[in-house]
Motif scaffolding. Structure first.
Motif, mmCIF file in Angstrom:
data_model
loop_
_atom_site.group_PDB
_atom_site.id
_atom_site.type_symbol
_atom_site.label_atom_id
_atom_site.label_comp_id
_atom_site.label_asym_id
_atom_site.label_seq_id
_atom_site.Cartn_x
_atom_site.Cartn_y
_atom_site.Cartn_z
ATOM 1 N N TYR A 50 0.943 -1.343 -0.222
ATOM 2 C CA TYR A 50 0.033 0.147 0.026
ATOM 3 C C TYR A 50 0.658 1.161 -0.074
ATOM 4 O O TYR A 50 2.081 1.252 0.444
ATOM 5 C CB TYR A 50 -0.652 0.010 1.268
ATOM 6 C CG TYR A 50 -1.858 -1.167 1.794
ATOM 7 C CD1 TYR A 50 -1.257 -2.105 2.173
ATOM 8 C CD2 TYR A 50 -3.205 -1.127 1.506
ATOM 9 C CE1 TYR A 50 -1.984 -3.409 2.546
ATOM 10 C CE2 TYR A 50 -3.912 -2.047 1.920
ATOM 11 C CZ TYR A 50 -3.284 -3.224 2.196
ATOM 12 O OH TYR A 50 -4.183 -4.257 2.661
ATOM 13 N N TYR A 60 0.178 5.355 1.083
ATOM 14 C CA TYR A 60 -0.580 6.172 1.653
ATOM 15 C C TYR A 60 0.236 7.574 1.773
ATOM 16 O O TYR A 60 1.222 7.677 1.854
ATOM 17 C CB TYR A 60 -0.927 5.911 3.200
ATOM 18 C CG TYR A 60 -2.023 4.761 3.449
ATOM 19 C CD1 TYR A 60 -1.292 3.377 3.364
ATOM 20 C CD2 TYR A 60 -3.179 4.756 3.546
ATOM 21 C CE1 TYR A 60 -2.168 2.594 3.473
ATOM 22 C CE2 TYR A 60 -4.090 3.647 3.568
ATOM 23 C CZ TYR A 60 -3.610 2.425 3.649
ATOM 24 O OH TYR A 60 -4.276 1.446 3.793
ATOM 25 N N GLN A 64 0.406 11.332 3.994
ATOM 26 C CA GLN A 64 -0.046 12.123 5.296
ATOM 27 C C GLN A 64 0.475 13.471 5.289
ATOM 28 O O GLN A 64 1.659 13.753 5.326
ATOM 29 C CB GLN A 64 0.718 10.994 6.305
ATOM 30 C CG GLN A 64 0.071 11.468 7.846
ATOM 31 C CD GLN A 64 0.819 10.732 9.028
ATOM 32 O OE1 GLN A 64 1.915 10.290 8.575
ATOM 33 N NE2 GLN A 64 0.226 10.429 9.863
ATOM 34 N N GLY A 113 -0.717 17.296 9.811
ATOM 35 C CA GLY A 113 -1.977 17.678 10.448
ATOM 36 C C GLY A 113 -3.370 16.916 9.874
ATOM 37 O O GLY A 113 -4.296 17.198 10.316
ATOM 38 N N GLN A 114 -3.063 16.128 9.008
ATOM 39 C CA GLN A 114 -4.057 15.324 8.547
ATOM 40 C C GLN A 114 -3.878 13.829 8.904
ATOM 41 O O GLN A 114 -2.729 13.516 9.016
ATOM 42 C CB GLN A 114 -4.141 15.321 6.834
ATOM 43 C CG GLN A 114 -4.260 16.936 6.432
ATOM 44 C CD GLN A 114 -5.431 17.467 6.664
ATOM 45 O OE1 GLN A 114 -6.697 16.933 6.736
ATOM 46 N NE2 GLN A 114 -5.745 18.780 7.326
ATOM 47 N N GLY A 115 -4.932 12.824 8.274
ATOM 48 C CA GLY A 115 -4.853 11.676 8.421
ATOM 49 C C GLY A 115 -4.338 10.820 7.323
ATOM 50 O O GLY A 115 -3.805 11.599 6.739
ATOM 51 N N LEU A 116 -4.003 9.566 7.360
ATOM 52 C CA LEU A 116 -3.833 8.937 6.277
ATOM 53 C C LEU A 116 -4.709 8.845 5.044
ATOM 54 O O LEU A 116 -5.752 8.547 5.232
ATOM 55 C CB LEU A 116 -3.364 7.436 6.741
ATOM 56 C CG LEU A 116 -2.026 6.948 7.261
ATOM 57 C CD1 LEU A 116 -2.092 7.425 8.642
ATOM 58 C CD2 LEU A 116 -1.888 5.730 7.312
ATOM 59 N N PHE A 164 -5.253 7.144 1.625
ATOM 60 C CA PHE A 164 -4.976 6.080 0.557
ATOM 61 C C PHE A 164 -4.628 6.541 -0.710
ATOM 62 O O PHE A 164 -5.239 7.358 -1.358
ATOM 63 C CB PHE A 164 -6.342 5.187 0.597
ATOM 64 C CG PHE A 164 -6.166 4.091 -0.376
ATOM 65 C CD1 PHE A 164 -6.814 4.166 -1.571
ATOM 66 C CD2 PHE A 164 -5.197 2.855 -0.296
ATOM 67 C CE1 PHE A 164 -6.939 3.015 -2.492
ATOM 68 C CE2 PHE A 164 -5.133 1.828 -1.236
ATOM 69 C CZ PHE A 164 -5.774 2.020 -2.466
ATOM 70 N N TYR A 220 -3.053 0.492 -4.050
ATOM 71 C CA TYR A 220 -2.979 -0.786 -3.429
ATOM 72 C C TYR A 220 -2.496 -2.038 -4.448
ATOM 73 O O TYR A 220 -3.457 -2.034 -5.507
ATOM 74 C CB TYR A 220 -4.348 -1.087 -2.559
ATOM 75 C CG TYR A 220 -4.477 -2.469 -2.218
ATOM 76 C CD1 TYR A 220 -5.801 -2.959 -2.098
ATOM 77 C CD2 TYR A 220 -3.451 -3.344 -1.434
ATOM 78 C CE1 TYR A 220 -6.121 -4.191 -1.608
ATOM 79 C CE2 TYR A 220 -3.854 -4.412 -0.826
ATOM 80 C CZ TYR A 220 -5.195 -5.046 -1.124
ATOM 81 O OH TYR A 220 -5.411 -6.193 -0.538
ATOM 82 N N LEU A 248 3.642 7.236 3.032
ATOM 83 C CA LEU A 248 3.961 5.969 3.672
ATOM 84 C C LEU A 248 3.651 4.739 2.807
ATOM 85 O O LEU A 248 2.787 4.639 2.360
ATOM 86 C CB LEU A 248 3.183 6.018 4.886
ATOM 87 C CG LEU A 248 3.552 7.033 6.135
ATOM 88 C CD1 LEU A 248 2.376 7.100 7.160
ATOM 89 C CD2 LEU A 248 4.811 6.389 6.756
ATOM 90 N N LEU A 293 -1.061 -4.448 8.793
ATOM 91 C CA LEU A 293 0.056 -3.974 7.854
ATOM 92 C C LEU A 293 1.304 -3.590 8.506
ATOM 93 O O LEU A 293 1.164 -3.168 9.834
ATOM 94 C CB LEU A 293 -0.725 -2.758 7.292
ATOM 95 C CG LEU A 293 -1.354 -2.934 5.956
ATOM 96 C CD1 LEU A 293 -2.455 -3.711 6.218
ATOM 97 C CD2 LEU A 293 -2.025 -1.460 5.539
ATOM 98 N N PHE A 298 4.407 -0.911 8.486
ATOM 99 C CA PHE A 298 4.723 0.199 7.728
ATOM 100 C C PHE A 298 6.012 0.559 7.655
ATOM 101 O O PHE A 298 6.831 0.195 8.664
ATOM 102 C CB PHE A 298 3.951 1.393 8.459
ATOM 103 C CG PHE A 298 2.467 1.391 8.165
ATOM 104 C CD1 PHE A 298 1.402 0.779 8.834
ATOM 105 C CD2 PHE A 298 1.894 2.711 7.252
ATOM 106 C CE1 PHE A 298 0.169 0.936 8.734
ATOM 107 C CE2 PHE A 298 0.643 2.672 6.680
ATOM 108 C CZ PHE A 298 -0.151 1.751 7.494
ATOM 109 N N GLY A 299 6.503 1.184 6.612
ATOM 110 C CA GLY A 299 7.833 1.844 6.536
ATOM 111 C C GLY A 299 7.750 3.203 7.445
ATOM 112 O O GLY A 299 6.737 3.647 8.000
ATOM 113 N N GLU A 300 8.959 3.777 7.436
ATOM 114 C CA GLU A 300 9.280 5.122 8.302
ATOM 115 C C GLU A 300 8.598 6.199 7.397
ATOM 116 O O GLU A 300 8.705 7.443 7.957
ATOM 117 C CB GLU A 300 10.579 5.324 8.739
ATOM 118 C CG GLU A 300 10.937 4.240 9.799
ATOM 119 C CD GLU A 300 12.352 4.507 10.502
ATOM 120 O OE1 GLU A 300 12.693 4.281 11.805
ATOM 121 O OE2 GLU A 300 13.261 4.601 9.902
#
Lengths: 116, 110
Positions: A33, A35, A37, A40-43, A45, A48, A91, A105, A107-109
């Motif tokens: 996946y 994503y 970011q 101040g926001q969410g993930l 998408f 995939y 991400l 999942l 995740f990478g850094e």
């Protein structure tokens, strides 16, 4: 290492330039996946990949964004003609075939992109 | 379409107080819900999943299909619980694409 690896970790570019972000998933993971970011926001998408199925590209925000994956290995996310609103942390995450259905999942850094 | 809503962007509580992070979802099929956590300077990681009915680090979450909610709860918050929490949803109909909410930043004050 055994985890998801992303490169570069930081990228500063000028508006209008193309950038390429790379993701090395955990070996054997069929699902991958991307994503985004924003500050101040969410993930959010983006795309995939699951095995040999056609990728779900429904989250790509514009045709300037594209992603490729070679088999079940490395993936690259390419952003053409970057704009300032593309500045974000990108991400990557991978999951095993079992993990996909269990929602686990890894995740990478992340790759932090700054467009000046 | 699948959607996850976390109404609180920020949540601040004192150590020892109960904490509840809210999550509501929209999904036409049979959902599977998860909570992910990101501690400062660490990677995003899975905290718990509804199907396991487990308690992790004292946190629990119950899936309420009637209210389409999956709130995360802990009776006594600890300072080390301070982190960003994301609610996420997937399901068969979405080919297991994981959709995240916007996240809630929890701060536990001493």
């Amino acid at each position: 290492g055994a985890g998801v690896s992303q490169s570069p970790s930081n990228k500063v570019t000028e508006k209008g330039k193309d950038v390429e972000l790379r993701c090395d998933p955990i070996s054997g993971h069929t699902a991958l996946y991307w994503y985004r970011q924003r500050l101040g926001q969410g993930l959010e998408f983006l795309i995939y990949f699951q095995g040999n199925s056609a990728p779900d590209k429904s989250g790509l925000p514009s045709d300037r964004f594209s992603a490729e994956r070679t088999g079940e290995s490395v993936s690259t996310l390419t952003i053409q003609r970057t704009q300032q609103e593309d500045s974000a942390v990108y991400l990557c995450a991978s999951s095993s075939e079992v993990g996909v259905s269990t929602g686990e999942l890894f995740f990478g850094e992340g790759s932090r992109l700054t467009v000046l | 379409a699948q959607r996850v809503t976390q109404p609180e962007k920020l949540l601040s509580v004192f150590k020892g107080a109960p904490v509840e992070l809210k999550c509501n979802y929209s999904y036409s099929g049979s959902p599977e819900l998860f909570w992910y956590v990101q501690y400062s300077r660490q990677r995003l990681q899975l905290l718990l999943r509804h199907i396991s009915r487990e308690s992790i680090k004292g946190f629990t979450a119950d899936l309420n299909k009637g209210e389409t909610s999956f709130h995360l709860k802990k009776p006594f918050a600890q300072e080390e619980d301070s982190a960003m929490y994301y609610c996420a949803l997937t399901g068969v109909g979405s080919n297991y694409k994981l959709t995240f909410g916007k996240g809630t930043l929890l701060t536990v004050n001493p």
